[in-house]
Write a protein that holds these residues in place. Sequence first.
Motif, PDB file in Angstrom:
ATOM      1  N   SER A 480       0.827  -1.207   0.000  1.00  0.00           N
ATOM      2  CA  SER A 480       0.000   0.000   0.000  1.00  0.00           C
ATOM      3  C   SER A 480       0.860   1.255   0.000  1.00  0.00           C
ATOM      4  O   SER A 480       0.453   2.304  -0.506  1.00  0.00           O
ATOM      5  N   ILE A 481       2.061   1.167   0.584  1.00  0.00           N
ATOM      6  CA  ILE A 481       2.996   2.290   0.549  1.00  0.00           C
ATOM      7  C   ILE A 481       3.689   2.353  -0.800  1.00  0.00           C
ATOM      8  O   ILE A 481       3.780   3.408  -1.431  1.00  0.00           O
ATOM      9  N   LEU A 482       4.165   1.202  -1.274  1.00  0.00           N
ATOM     10  CA  LEU A 482       4.876   1.137  -2.560  1.00  0.00           C
ATOM     11  C   LEU A 482       3.866   1.059  -3.696  1.00  0.00           C
ATOM     12  O   LEU A 482       3.661   0.012  -4.302  1.00  0.00           O
ATOM     13  N   ASN A 483       3.254   2.179  -3.970  1.00  0.00           N
ATOM     14  CA  ASN A 483       2.131   2.216  -4.910  1.00  0.00           C
ATOM     15  C   ASN A 483       2.326   3.350  -5.910  1.00  0.00           C
ATOM     16  O   ASN A 483       1.538   4.298  -5.950  1.00  0.00           O
ATOM     17  N   PRO A 484       3.402   3.293  -6.725  1.00  0.00           N
ATOM     18  CA  PRO A 484       3.705   4.413  -7.622  1.00  0.00           C
ATOM     19  C   PRO A 484       2.705   4.523  -8.764  1.00  0.00           C
ATOM     20  O   PRO A 484       2.039   3.543  -9.116  1.00  0.00           O
ATOM     21  N   PRO A 485       2.580   5.698  -9.350  1.00  0.00           N
ATOM     22  CA  PRO A 485       1.716   5.861 -10.513  1.00  0.00           C
ATOM     23  C   PRO A 485       2.165   4.949 -11.651  1.00  0.00           C
ATOM     24  O   PRO A 485       3.339   4.610 -11.778  1.00  0.00           O
ATOM     25  N   GLY A 486       1.196   4.526 -12.461  1.00  0.00           N
ATOM     26  CA  GLY A 486       1.505   3.690 -13.607  1.00  0.00           C
ATOM     27  C   GLY A 486       1.000   2.272 -13.490  1.00  0.00           C
ATOM     28  O   GLY A 486       0.931   1.550 -14.488  1.00  0.00           O
ATOM     29  N   ASN A 487       0.648   1.846 -12.274  1.00  0.00           N
ATOM     30  CA  ASN A 487       0.115   0.500 -12.087  1.00  0.00           C
ATOM     31  C   ASN A 487      -1.379   0.515 -12.404  1.00  0.00           C
ATOM     32  O   ASN A 487      -2.160   1.156 -11.693  1.00  0.00           O
ATOM     33  N   PRO A 488      -1.812  -0.195 -13.459  1.00  0.00           N
ATOM     34  CA  PRO A 488      -3.236  -0.144 -13.832  1.00  0.00           C
ATOM     35  C   PRO A 488      -4.159  -0.746 -12.788  1.00  0.00           C
ATOM     36  O   PRO A 488      -5.362  -0.493 -12.815  1.00  0.00           O
ATOM     37  N   LYS A 489      -3.610  -1.535 -11.853  1.00  0.00           N
ATOM     38  CA  LYS A 489      -4.434  -2.157 -10.822  1.00  0.00           C
ATOM     39  C   LYS A 489      -4.586  -1.272  -9.582  1.00  0.00           C
ATOM     40  O   LYS A 489      -5.354  -1.608  -8.686  1.00  0.00           O
ATOM     41  N   SER A 490      -3.856  -0.163  -9.550  1.00  0.00           N
ATOM     42  CA  SER A 490      -3.880   0.685  -8.360  1.00  0.00           C
ATOM     43  C   SER A 490      -5.183   1.475  -8.259  1.00  0.00           C
ATOM     44  O   SER A 490      -5.735   1.924  -9.264  1.00  0.00           O
ATOM     45  N   SER A 491      -5.621   1.646  -7.034  1.00  0.00           N
ATOM     46  CA  SER A 491      -6.769   2.506  -6.748  1.00  0.00           C
ATOM     47  C   SER A 491      -6.744   2.841  -5.263  1.00  0.00           C
ATOM     48  O   SER A 491      -6.014   2.218  -4.483  1.00  0.00           O
ATOM     49  N   TYR A 492      -7.522   3.817  -4.893  1.00  0.00           N
ATOM     50  CA  TYR A 492      -7.633   4.158  -3.473  1.00  0.00           C
ATOM     51  C   TYR A 492      -9.007   4.751  -3.215  1.00  0.00           C
ATOM     52  O   TYR A 492      -9.724   5.154  -4.141  1.00  0.00           O
ATOM     53  N   PHE A 493      -9.382   4.781  -1.947  1.00  0.00           N
ATOM     54  CA  PHE A 493     -10.671   5.336  -1.538  1.00  0.00           C
ATOM     55  C   PHE A 493     -10.444   6.649  -0.808  1.00  0.00           C
ATOM     56  O   PHE A 493      -9.504   6.784  -0.017  1.00  0.00           O
ATOM     57  N   SER A 494     -11.316   7.609  -1.073  1.00  0.00           N
ATOM     58  CA  SER A 494     -11.204   8.925  -0.460  1.00  0.00           C
ATOM     59  C   SER A 494     -12.574   9.377   0.026  1.00  0.00           C
ATOM     60  O   SER A 494     -13.602   9.144  -0.636  1.00  0.00           O
ATOM     61  N   ASN A 495     -12.583  10.021   1.190  1.00  0.00           N
ATOM     62  CA  ASN A 495     -13.824  10.545   1.758  1.00  0.00           C
ATOM     63  C   ASN A 495     -13.456  11.702   2.685  1.00  0.00           C
ATOM     64  O   ASN A 495     -12.742  11.495   3.666  1.00  0.00           O
ATOM     65  N   PRO A 496     -13.896  12.924   2.394  1.00  0.00           N
ATOM     66  CA  PRO A 496     -13.528  14.067   3.236  1.00  0.00           C
ATOM     67  C   PRO A 496     -14.197  14.053   4.609  1.00  0.00           C
ATOM     68  O   PRO A 496     -13.735  14.741   5.526  1.00  0.00           O
ATOM     69  N   ASP A 497     -15.255  13.263   4.755  1.00  0.00           N
ATOM     70  CA  ASP A 497     -15.951  13.204   6.039  1.00  0.00           C
ATOM     71  C   ASP A 497     -15.177  12.318   7.026  1.00  0.00           C
ATOM     72  O   ASP A 497     -14.380  11.472   6.631  1.00  0.00           O
TER      73      ASP A 497
END
Length: 551
Positions: A480-497
């Motif tokens: 999860s730390i070693l997650n550089p741009p360019g990996n098509p399988k990468s994603s993350y979740f974001s929520n400002p609340d």
Amino acid sequence: MTSSLNPDSAADSIGGPNPIVGFRRKDLLDSLRTVIGETIRHPQHTVGSLAHLAHAGLDIGRGKATFTPGAKDRRFADQAWSENVLYQRMLQLYLAADAELDRWIGGSELSTMDRERTRFVLSLGLDALAPSNLPTNPAALKRFIETGGRSAVSGIRQLVDDVLHNGGMPRQVDTNRFQVGGNLAGTPGSVVFRNEVLELIQYEPRTERVHARPLLIAPPQINKYYVFDLSEQKSLARYALDNGFQVFVVSWRNPTAEQREWTLATYLRALEEAIDTVCDITGSADVNLGGACSGGITSVAMSAAFAARGIARIHSLTLFVSVFDMAADRTLLGVFASEETLAAAKRHSHAKGVLDGRELGRVFNLLRPNDLIWSYWVNNYLLGNKPPAFDVLYWNNDTTRLPAAFHGELIDIYRDNSLATPGAVVVDGTPLDLGKIDCDAFVMGGTTDHITPWDACYRSSLRLTGNVEFTLSNSGHIQSILNPPGNPKSSYFSNPDRPESAADWKAGATKVAGSWWPRWMEWLGERSGDFVDAPIIDAALEAAPGSYVRG
């Protein structure tokens, strides 16, 4: 014929070891005695379970069984497991036994804790007996024929070498393919400060203009720092440099028994010296501080100590896969945690002076045996292949030690949740209160992290009173730390609340395709001041990666 070994899957399972307790041989034996006792007390349940398994075996022999391996179970990827009648039957019997084990445990009168312990212990044996681990593995037989038996010779040689030189465990990585300071930890920089506990590395700027406020990263004490500067493509430090940041990283000294009395206070005093040095070098009044795993605990404690003393040295916090509010979360200590086990863990490290990362690494291998043991058993011994040349696994095997006193403190923190209790942890006369940390914070967890579960990371973030952004990466503890741009399988979740419940946060989160690194750069840039001319490093003690990383 090649192995179905997946280094990425193994890397996603590694713990990068976190300072938890693990388990002892006595714990395994006690669990086996619990199983025997349950069988004696309720023989009908066990007899019924065996009869049910026997009936399933008859169905398998008649070709009427419907057991199938999980979609992500790579052990049985070879076509022979589904097309050859004999291999089909072997696989079906194994899966039937696995299902019956769950059925027996579920129908037992064991406590919830004993059920978890029993499932873990019996699964170790069942995983070992998987037909994929036998010499009759179809991939191994094909490999034997293709190589004229050379694969078997190579496998036996590697097995003997591992028995003699690797504690009997199959090697996970070809260590000859890597060199720290070469193809690992190769980003140019210098050691600009050194004390008894740490070296401070300042990286050479990679842009003509840089943000005025520097970034300082504190890694876990039981790991080498270069997880943040792995390969050129996976270096979070290099990525931050390319985005115009001044980057400093702490390289902890690998302690020996002589440093057995080092405590949390020891590390905080050393880290404070490093922060002061960063400020002196850059001319900045404060820093953006980042920490990972137990380095995150250290960073939070440092921030709380500064807040209690009225010192404004931390402008923002970034916390990677860090838990500092345990809230009686048993998974953070393990199902075998008990007062007896915790006391034994303290005695063990006290007797040796240190907790050796290799010992804890073996524990984590047993927590994910199919990914971290048996896949390498098949690859190295049955197929006769060399272990993979994978940078993450090399770093994971390049472990360090933890001082006995600090290890004992961490056990107490995990057991008593003392860091989350205002005033329960006192460092050099200063009571720590996380509620006084009011700087902005970026907190990241991993969806499949089994070491610091993401919901525990989220719960911990609620202890901070500043403006906090929580991000959930789609990987495990290290990946999860070693997650550089360019990996098509990468994603993350974001929520400002920031609801109280982690489940509510996830339910309201938006899934974002790609790496979270660019978002962190944006967040960090907003808190790093104006751009100034890139500095020239003129106070170097030696070139990066320094001396402590080689200890």
